[in-house]
Design a protein around this motif. Sequence first.
Motif, mmCIF file in Angstrom:
data_model
loop_
_atom_site.group_PDB
_atom_site.id
_atom_site.type_symbol
_atom_site.label_atom_id
_atom_site.label_comp_id
_atom_site.label_asym_id
_atom_site.label_seq_id
_atom_site.Cartn_x
_atom_site.Cartn_y
_atom_site.Cartn_z
ATOM 1 N N THR A 288 40.636 31.609 40.674
ATOM 2 C CA THR A 288 39.544 32.412 41.257
ATOM 3 C C THR A 288 38.310 31.936 40.336
ATOM 4 O OG1 THR A 288 40.909 34.000 42.072
ATOM 5 C CG2 THR A 288 38.772 34.697 42.022
ATOM 6 N N CYS A 360 44.693 37.509 45.700
ATOM 7 C CA CYS A 360 44.122 36.924 44.648
ATOM 8 C C CYS A 360 45.107 36.660 43.459
ATOM 9 C CB CYS A 360 43.015 37.728 44.026
ATOM 10 S SG CYS A 360 42.069 37.174 42.766
ATOM 11 N N CYS A 363 43.597 39.352 40.431
ATOM 12 C CA CYS A 363 43.246 40.837 40.883
ATOM 13 C C CYS A 363 44.424 41.374 41.919
ATOM 14 C CB CYS A 363 42.098 41.302 41.066
ATOM 15 S SG CYS A 363 41.390 40.973 42.486
ATOM 16 N N CYS A 376 38.082 35.819 47.245
ATOM 17 C CA CYS A 376 38.408 37.110 46.675
ATOM 18 C C CYS A 376 37.248 37.853 46.570
ATOM 19 C CB CYS A 376 39.016 37.240 45.060
ATOM 20 S SG CYS A 376 39.173 38.878 44.549
ATOM 21 N N CYS A 382 37.654 41.920 39.541
ATOM 22 C CA CYS A 382 38.451 40.769 39.462
ATOM 23 C C CYS A 382 38.047 40.322 38.049
ATOM 24 C CB CYS A 382 38.079 40.000 40.640
ATOM 25 S SG CYS A 382 39.100 38.530 40.362
ATOM 26 N N GLN A 385 36.941 36.517 37.902
ATOM 27 C CA GLN A 385 35.402 36.718 38.510
ATOM 28 C C GLN A 385 34.708 37.046 37.351
ATOM 29 O OE1 GLN A 385 34.180 37.753 42.282
ATOM 30 N NE2 GLN A 385 36.286 37.901 43.115
#
Length: 645
Positions: A288, A360, A363, A376, A382, A385
């Motif tokens: 991600t 994801c 998360c 996501c 998250c 991220q």
Amino acid sequence: MKPANELTTPELVSFLKAANQAYRSGSPIIDDATYDHVYLAELHKRDPLNPFLNRVEPEGDFGSEKVRHERPMLSTEKAYTTKDMANFVRRVEGIAQELGIITSSIQYRITPKLDGMAGNYSKNNLVARGNGEVGNNVTHVFNHGVQAIGGANTGLGEIVLLSSAWENGLSEKFSHPRNVIVGLVGADKINEDVFEALQAGHVHFTPYSELPGQLVTAKDLTGPQLNDICDQLETGCGYPTDGSVIEVVNDQLKEAMGHTSHHYRWQIAWKRVGEMVTSTVTGVYWQTGRTGRVTPILKIDRVWLSGAWIENVTGHHAGNVQNLNIGRGCIVNVVRSGEVIPKLCGVVKKGESALLPRTCPSCDNELIREREFLICANTESCQAQIANRLGHFFSTIGNIDLFGEKTIDTLLTHGVDELPKIYEQTDKDFQSMGFGPKQAQNLVREINRSLTDPIEDWRFLAGFGIRHLGKGDSRRLLSSYPLLELPSVTAEQIQALPSFGQLKASRIASEIRSTWPLIESMINLGFNLTGIPNVAKSDNPIGGLNIVFTGKMENPRKKLEEQALMLGATPQSSVSKNTDILVVGQNVGSKKLEAARKHNTRILEEAAYLEMITSTPHEKHEGPSTNSLKKEAKTASEDQFKLFA
Ligand SMILES: NC(=O)c1ccc[n+]([C@@H]2O[C@H](COP(=O)([O-])OP(=O)(O)OC[C@H]3O[C@@H](n4cnc5c(N)ncnc54)[C@H](O)[C@@H]3O)[C@@H](O)[C@H]2O)c1
Ligand SMILES: [Zn+2]
């Protein structure tokens, strides 16, 4: 899809047809390298006379009026290796000898190969290639805001997006710049981000005659310098490219060489591919990124490729993994052509089927599918991220070391998940997280260094990863408004700046406001923000102006463009009605000068231009006014340029 070598010839042709249709309608099912080097190459090997290989690959019809081309619009032959190129040169020289032309005098012109949609602009109609014989009337794109570079009826060219528009936003929405163009030509309702790019004048019809080009001889085509020449043209043209086009200059020779039903014999495209190796996929992993996009990484059996061991290959995006059906055990081709990250180039043998994640990997949030991408949407919490956003800040400001992936992971596991918090950490805090005493000391030293070493304010601003505010746009924005005034700058004010459309301006204005508490708390830590001088338009001779640099310059063109950007101007690749200044070096092509004259664009020699920008101090309220400088600056006389035209 089965690997190419397991398909029967009719199956191979129908797959190529399907891939071609998908590509022409803006949603390719495989990437270009796989199409060219795996499937098309297989058909070439097996059945070189197959009709599919001997005609122009047809476009979709976009539901628009059909028009017969005055002359067929053909495809290009492609050269991938020095041997292909040497064969081309040999063919040209063979015909030249028959005509009594001295082979050492043969000149070739190289231009960047634009990666958009080809068309012919004549009799006030723009007709896209279609099947080469009959094309699609797409003149309506001018009503949507496509800029006609060089004016009307300029002949063969391409509808293309500016690379800057791609890099600063559209790449987040589309998987390829050409998809933006196909979407815009065929759509009933234009996507709002594309509409934005159109409004900002970022989509052009650029005739090939307006492209920067270089004249070379056979020696350059077959020598190692060819790649350097092409690199320079491709990166300098300001548009996405997929190679360079090389053509014979001499009309008599062109005439004698003629064409096949597929391509002109006097023209060839130079498309580079790196070394290719084969390996087995041992797993597909998903990552991600900072903006929530979840991308596939293929783990492969370690192979040696172009001077390095390769274990990870990008699978591009979910759509690609799904279409090529890549799972564990697949045998794949991998190429590396200049870029750092090796690329997948087709499946040789099928393994397990592709499995796309539903949640994801970081998360566990349910993923959303947007075209080819998995997203996501949990931007707030998250971890991946957050980690990537922190990493983006450190790598963008560029004056701090040691805060890489590993350090950030440790910080996150100890709840230090915001930039200001990181800057508060002491030697003791770092040690309590498990860093050794020396490491902790070094981390504190780096934090202090990053506060005291100067950082340009646009770099600092770009570090916050605000959508549409990459380094270039941060620089443009801050050349008109000081950093501290940003929260009160309105969307309308941003929109009034060159290259900010309405939607982008309003998104930037609102995201700056929502991110401001963070930005402000970071500024308050006392970063040494040098900033670029605040160049208000009225005090800076080129602030807010559009400038084209052309011809062979005394200074590297890239440098001049950087400098112009720093001063709040927008460098452009070709002259249009919104170009303010054409700066000329030696050997300027006549087309650019004609266009400048037609649009009443001011023409300045390089020296006069430099004199103009350097004799004004760029601080506010100092030095002579721009107006007086404008009068003083030498405007090059038209006669001087007749020499080069
Ligand atoms: N991914 C896929 O599934 C898929 C499918 C089909 C085709 N493709 C890609 O498309 C390519 C073939 O497509 P094509 O036949 O439309 O284009 P091409 O690559 O054969 O290029 C020919 C065209 O380039 C244009 N061109 C661009 N810049 C030029 C310049 N400076 N001077 C002269 N002409 C210039 C011309 O209009 C010409 O028609 C393949 O190589 C492949 O990579 C990919
Ligand atoms: Zn997530």
